[in-house]
Design a protein around this motif. Structure first.
Motif, PDB file in Angstrom:
ATOM      1  N   LEU A  94      55.172  18.844 -62.155  1.00  0.00           N
ATOM      2  CA  LEU A  94      54.880  19.850 -61.134  1.00  0.00           C
ATOM      3  C   LEU A  94      53.496  19.586 -60.555  1.00  0.00           C
ATOM      4  O   LEU A  94      52.575  19.191 -61.284  1.00  0.00           O
ATOM      5  CB  LEU A  94      54.921  21.261 -61.728  1.00  0.00           C
ATOM      6  CG  LEU A  94      56.189  21.680 -62.467  1.00  0.00           C
ATOM      7  CD1 LEU A  94      56.016  23.081 -63.046  1.00  0.00           C
ATOM      8  CD2 LEU A  94      57.390  21.629 -61.552  1.00  0.00           C
ATOM      9  N   HIS A  95      53.344  19.841 -59.273  1.00  0.00           N
ATOM     10  CA  HIS A  95      52.056  19.691 -58.611  1.00  0.00           C
ATOM     11  C   HIS A  95      51.597  21.054 -58.090  1.00  0.00           C
ATOM     12  O   HIS A  95      52.371  21.749 -57.430  1.00  0.00           O
ATOM     13  CB  HIS A  95      52.155  18.682 -57.477  1.00  0.00           C
ATOM     14  CG  HIS A  95      52.566  17.315 -57.939  1.00  0.00           C
ATOM     15  ND1 HIS A  95      53.357  16.471 -57.191  1.00  0.00           N
ATOM     16  CD2 HIS A  95      52.303  16.653 -59.101  1.00  0.00           C
ATOM     17  CE1 HIS A  95      53.553  15.346 -57.860  1.00  0.00           C
ATOM     18  NE2 HIS A  95      52.935  15.439 -59.018  1.00  0.00           N
ATOM     19  N   ARG A  96      50.369  21.392 -58.406  1.00  0.00           N
ATOM     20  CA  ARG A  96      49.856  22.731 -58.092  1.00  0.00           C
ATOM     21  C   ARG A  96      48.657  22.664 -57.147  1.00  0.00           C
ATOM     22  O   ARG A  96      47.752  21.853 -57.338  1.00  0.00           O
ATOM     23  CB  ARG A  96      49.429  23.436 -59.381  1.00  0.00           C
ATOM     24  CG  ARG A  96      48.894  24.851 -59.193  1.00  0.00           C
ATOM     25  CD  ARG A  96      48.295  25.369 -60.493  1.00  0.00           C
ATOM     26  NE  ARG A  96      47.969  26.796 -60.442  1.00  0.00           N
ATOM     27  CZ  ARG A  96      47.326  27.461 -61.403  1.00  0.00           C
ATOM     28  NH1 ARG A  96      46.935  26.808 -62.511  1.00  0.00           N
ATOM     29  NH2 ARG A  96      47.082  28.751 -61.278  1.00  0.00           N
ATOM     30  N   ILE A  97      48.679  23.518 -56.137  1.00  0.00           N
ATOM     31  CA  ILE A  97      47.512  23.758 -55.282  1.00  0.00           C
ATOM     32  C   ILE A  97      47.083  25.194 -55.574  1.00  0.00           C
ATOM     33  O   ILE A  97      47.643  26.141 -55.009  1.00  0.00           O
ATOM     34  CB  ILE A  97      47.844  23.579 -53.789  1.00  0.00           C
ATOM     35  CG1 ILE A  97      48.520  22.227 -53.539  1.00  0.00           C
ATOM     36  CG2 ILE A  97      46.575  23.697 -52.946  1.00  0.00           C
ATOM     37  CD1 ILE A  97      48.974  22.022 -52.109  1.00  0.00           C
ATOM     38  N   PRO A  98      46.120  25.403 -56.459  1.00  0.00           N
ATOM     39  CA  PRO A  98      45.829  26.765 -56.935  1.00  0.00           C
ATOM     40  C   PRO A  98      45.165  27.675 -55.908  1.00  0.00           C
ATOM     41  O   PRO A  98      45.241  28.898 -56.025  1.00  0.00           O
ATOM     42  CB  PRO A  98      44.914  26.532 -58.132  1.00  0.00           C
ATOM     43  CG  PRO A  98      44.289  25.195 -57.880  1.00  0.00           C
ATOM     44  CD  PRO A  98      45.326  24.387 -57.158  1.00  0.00           C
ATOM     45  N   TYR A  99      44.516  27.082 -54.892  1.00  0.00           N
ATOM     46  CA  TYR A  99      43.888  27.900 -53.853  1.00  0.00           C
ATOM     47  C   TYR A  99      43.618  27.018 -52.645  1.00  0.00           C
ATOM     48  O   TYR A  99      43.770  25.787 -52.690  1.00  0.00           O
ATOM     49  CB  TYR A  99      42.599  28.567 -54.352  1.00  0.00           C
ATOM     50  CG  TYR A  99      41.621  27.628 -55.018  1.00  0.00           C
ATOM     51  CD1 TYR A  99      40.628  26.977 -54.283  1.00  0.00           C
ATOM     52  CD2 TYR A  99      41.678  27.393 -56.388  1.00  0.00           C
ATOM     53  CE1 TYR A  99      39.729  26.121 -54.896  1.00  0.00           C
ATOM     54  CE2 TYR A  99      40.785  26.529 -57.011  1.00  0.00           C
ATOM     55  CZ  TYR A  99      39.820  25.899 -56.257  1.00  0.00           C
ATOM     56  OH  TYR A  99      38.922  25.041 -56.864  1.00  0.00           O
TER      57      TYR A  99
ATOM     58  N   TYR B  49      58.729  11.460 -59.424  1.00  0.00           N
ATOM     59  CA  TYR B  49      57.767  12.013 -60.379  1.00  0.00           C
ATOM     60  C   TYR B  49      58.406  12.532 -61.665  1.00  0.00           C
ATOM     61  O   TYR B  49      57.679  12.916 -62.590  1.00  0.00           O
ATOM     62  CB  TYR B  49      56.973  13.140 -59.707  1.00  0.00           C
ATOM     63  CG  TYR B  49      56.198  12.676 -58.503  1.00  0.00           C
ATOM     64  CD1 TYR B  49      55.007  11.979 -58.653  1.00  0.00           C
ATOM     65  CD2 TYR B  49      56.672  12.904 -57.212  1.00  0.00           C
ATOM     66  CE1 TYR B  49      54.293  11.534 -57.550  1.00  0.00           C
ATOM     67  CE2 TYR B  49      55.969  12.458 -56.108  1.00  0.00           C
ATOM     68  CZ  TYR B  49      54.780  11.776 -56.282  1.00  0.00           C
ATOM     69  OH  TYR B  49      54.080  11.320 -55.187  1.00  0.00           O
ATOM     70  N   SER B  50      59.705  12.579 -61.719  1.00  0.00           N
ATOM     71  CA  SER B  50      60.383  13.155 -62.890  1.00  0.00           C
ATOM     72  C   SER B  50      61.419  12.178 -63.435  1.00  0.00           C
ATOM     73  O   SER B  50      62.612  12.459 -63.490  1.00  0.00           O
ATOM     74  CB  SER B  50      61.031  14.499 -62.519  1.00  0.00           C
ATOM     75  OG  SER B  50      60.051  15.445 -62.146  1.00  0.00           O
ATOM     76  N   ARG B  51      60.926  11.018 -63.868  1.00  0.00           N
ATOM     77  CA  ARG B  51      61.791   9.953 -64.375  1.00  0.00           C
ATOM     78  C   ARG B  51      61.560   9.732 -65.872  1.00  0.00           C
ATOM     79  O   ARG B  51      61.613   8.592 -66.358  1.00  0.00           O
ATOM     80  CB  ARG B  51      61.520   8.656 -63.609  1.00  0.00           C
ATOM     81  CG  ARG B  51      61.866   8.733 -62.128  1.00  0.00           C
ATOM     82  CD  ARG B  51      61.375   7.506 -61.384  1.00  0.00           C
ATOM     83  NE  ARG B  51      61.899   6.268 -61.948  1.00  0.00           N
ATOM     84  CZ  ARG B  51      63.077   5.738 -61.645  1.00  0.00           C
ATOM     85  NH1 ARG B  51      63.865   6.372 -60.762  1.00  0.00           N
ATOM     86  NH2 ARG B  51      63.479   4.612 -62.174  1.00  0.00           N
ATOM     87  N   ASN B  52      61.323  10.811 -66.589  1.00  0.00           N
ATOM     88  CA  ASN B  52      61.083  10.698 -68.030  1.00  0.00           C
ATOM     89  C   ASN B  52      61.985  11.654 -68.796  1.00  0.00           C
ATOM     90  O   ASN B  52      62.405  12.698 -68.284  1.00  0.00           O
ATOM     91  CB  ASN B  52      59.617  10.990 -68.353  1.00  0.00           C
ATOM     92  CG  ASN B  52      58.689   9.914 -67.818  1.00  0.00           C
ATOM     93  OD1 ASN B  52      58.734   8.768 -68.259  1.00  0.00           O
ATOM     94  ND2 ASN B  52      57.845  10.284 -66.868  1.00  0.00           N
ATOM     95  N   HIS B  53      62.254  11.292 -70.047  1.00  0.00           N
ATOM     96  CA  HIS B  53      63.127  12.057 -70.927  1.00  0.00           C
ATOM     97  C   HIS B  53      62.635  11.841 -72.348  1.00  0.00           C
ATOM     98  O   HIS B  53      62.019  10.814 -72.656  1.00  0.00           O
ATOM     99  CB  HIS B  53      64.571  11.565 -70.767  1.00  0.00           C
ATOM    100  CG  HIS B  53      65.594  12.403 -71.452  1.00  0.00           C
ATOM    101  ND1 HIS B  53      65.885  12.273 -72.796  1.00  0.00           N
ATOM    102  CD2 HIS B  53      66.425  13.371 -70.977  1.00  0.00           C
ATOM    103  CE1 HIS B  53      66.839  13.130 -73.118  1.00  0.00           C
ATOM    104  NE2 HIS B  53      67.185  13.813 -72.037  1.00  0.00           N
ATOM    105  N   ILE B  54      62.873  12.814 -73.217  1.00  0.00           N
ATOM    106  CA  ILE B  54      62.369  12.693 -74.590  1.00  0.00           C
ATOM    107  C   ILE B  54      63.064  11.578 -75.362  1.00  0.00           C
ATOM    108  O   ILE B  54      62.516  11.074 -76.358  1.00  0.00           O
ATOM    109  CB  ILE B  54      62.511  14.033 -75.343  1.00  0.00           C
ATOM    110  CG1 ILE B  54      63.974  14.492 -75.384  1.00  0.00           C
ATOM    111  CG2 ILE B  54      61.627  15.099 -74.702  1.00  0.00           C
ATOM    112  CD1 ILE B  54      64.204  15.735 -76.212  1.00  0.00           C
ATOM    113  N   GLU B  55      64.235  11.135 -74.908  1.00  0.00           N
ATOM    114  CA  GLU B  55      64.956  10.070 -75.609  1.00  0.00           C
ATOM    115  C   GLU B  55      65.431   8.951 -74.680  1.00  0.00           C
ATOM    116  O   GLU B  55      65.409   7.781 -75.060  1.00  0.00           O
ATOM    117  CB  GLU B  55      66.179  10.646 -76.343  1.00  0.00           C
ATOM    118  CG  GLU B  55      65.842  11.624 -77.460  1.00  0.00           C
ATOM    119  CD  GLU B  55      67.088  12.184 -78.118  1.00  0.00           C
ATOM    120  OE1 GLU B  55      68.200  11.949 -77.581  1.00  0.00           O
ATOM    121  OE2 GLU B  55      66.958  12.856 -79.151  1.00  0.00           O
TER     122      GLU B  55
END
Length: 418
Positions: free
Chosen positions: A80-85, A141-147
């Protein structure tokens, strides 16, 4: 992004920094472009640098940015990418939370592909929101897995069913946990709306965690969809089977080929740039004046961002079935997955959070007739907003030059009521 794409990005930025281009931009935007030029590493050396990620682009535009990771119940690790303000704000507690979910073959980058006073993520941050940009499983950005590894076919055995059931709830829970907020504002674009309907149908308790939902180019029904993708729908299942037999589960990941095409053929100075525009219109509908020319190479270097073959096939199944249903594995495998020979239908009556629909006249993938069918089944439809422009297509909601004027200001007004 390889060296050629980096050069193209620099050329594009230099063009936009020219006196003629700069005359129409704010001083803050010009400073952001200059900062972006400085941020590109190794310029002038043999190694030209790497692609600017979403966080790098946000930072270069003068905004604060954070990177977060969350693990789903079935083991996928999402970024996740956050722009807090906002760029001119100071950190503060209690800002309302805006959660943005991306479209098919997209990523968090698609909400920042314009000037700061035009791109939705920046507009929300500057309007007082704590902005969170999602990346669902399988994208850049989401190409990972625990196994599992992306090289494993098993990694890609998902469609947007799993995104709606696992990814979006896990991300929402994480965001609320990090911010301390009780609920959030949800903005979805295309598939970002599809997964919302799926989540609420299967996990209706999440309605309590969404203060209001803005659906841009909403997709549930696709009976009236147009364009070449519709012609391919009858063959999608066979292609899915062939890919699986070949051990291929991923479709259209970010690649050097797309970088090469973007830099050599889609730059605003290239003679072939018009072909890039026409290709986008062919898929998503006509609108000749909304895609920002200077951002096109950058957009195409980030998109497509990859997904599973099953995810695209799932949309093709909707076109053929004429209903809003779960993934169709075939009669035998449906019995294994669902206990019945046909896929279960999603129940839109479970979507009780206030919903605003935002749709365009010339959107071939979220046709007005299909949107009307969706609207009729939503029990808490708070706003049904037709964009006030003769031509406004599927992509304009994220990248349109005037999307701030035609769409985003109305989303802000809608949220202000909740």
């Amino acid at each position: 992004m390889g060296p050629r794409a980096t050069v193209t990005l620099l050329v594009t930025l230099l063009v936009t920094l020219s006196p003629a281009a700069a005359a129409g931009r704010s001083s803050r935007t010009q400073q952001a472009y200059a900062s972006l030029l400085r941020e590109i590493p190794h310029w002038g050396e043999d190694h030209w640098g790497v692609n600017l990620t979403t966080p790098e682009l946000i930072e270069a535009m003068g905004y604060p940015v954070e990177i977060h990771h969350v693990t789903t119940e079935d083991g996928y690790i999402l970024e996740l990418h956050r722009i807090p303000y906002g760029a001119e704000d100071q950190p503060s507690e209690g800002r309302p939370v805006a959660y943005l979910e991306h479209c098919l073959l997209c990523s968090s980058s698609d909400y920042i592909m314009n000037d700061p006073d035009k791109a939705l993520a920046y507009i929300l941050a500057d309007s007082g929101y704590d902005v969170w940009l999602s990346n669902m499983r399988g994208n850049t950005y989401s190409r990972n897995h625990i196994e599992l590894l992306p090289e494993d076919l098993a990694f890609w055995q998902f469609s947007w069913d799993e995104m709606g059931y696992y990814d979006v709830p896990a991300s929402i829970d994480y965001v609320l946990g990090q911010t301390g907020a009780q609920d959030l504002y949800y903005i979805g674009w295309s598939m970002g709306t599809t997964v919302f309907w799926a989540m609420m149908s299967e996990r209706p308790e999440y309605n309590q965690k969404v203060r209001a939902m803005a659906a841009m180019a909403p997709v549930a029904y696709t009976d009236q969809a147009q364009g070449p993708l519709i012609e391919l729908a009858p063959y999608s299942g066979d292609l899915d089977t062939v890919f699986s037999l070949l051990g291929v589960g991923e479709l259209l990941p970010g690649s050097d080929l797309m970088d090469y095409i973007a830099e050599n053929f889609c730059d605003m100075e290239a003679n072939t740039a018009e072909i890039c525009y026409n290709f986008l219109f062919l898929i998503c509908g006509p609108d000749s004046d909304e895609i920002p020319e200077e951002y096109l190479p950058l957009i195409l270097s980030h998109m497509p961002a990859g997904t599973s073959v099953h995810t695209v096939n799932h949309y093709a199944q909707l076109i053929l079935a004429g209903v809003f249903q779960k993934y169709d594995y075939g009669p035998i495998n449906n019995l294994i997955h669902y206990g019945q020979e046909t896929p279960p239908l999603y129940d839109l009556s479970h979507v009780s959070a206030p919903v605003g629909l935002f749709w365009g006249n010339t959107d071939w993938l979220a046709d007005p007739t299909d949107v009307a069918r969706l609207a009729a089944e939503l029990p808490n439809l708070a706003l049904n907003f037709q964009v006030n422009k003769t031509e406004f297509n599927h992509l304009d909601f994220g990248w349109g030059i005037d999307a701030d004027k035609y769409v985003y200001q109305y989303i802000l007004d809608f949220f202000s009521q909740y």
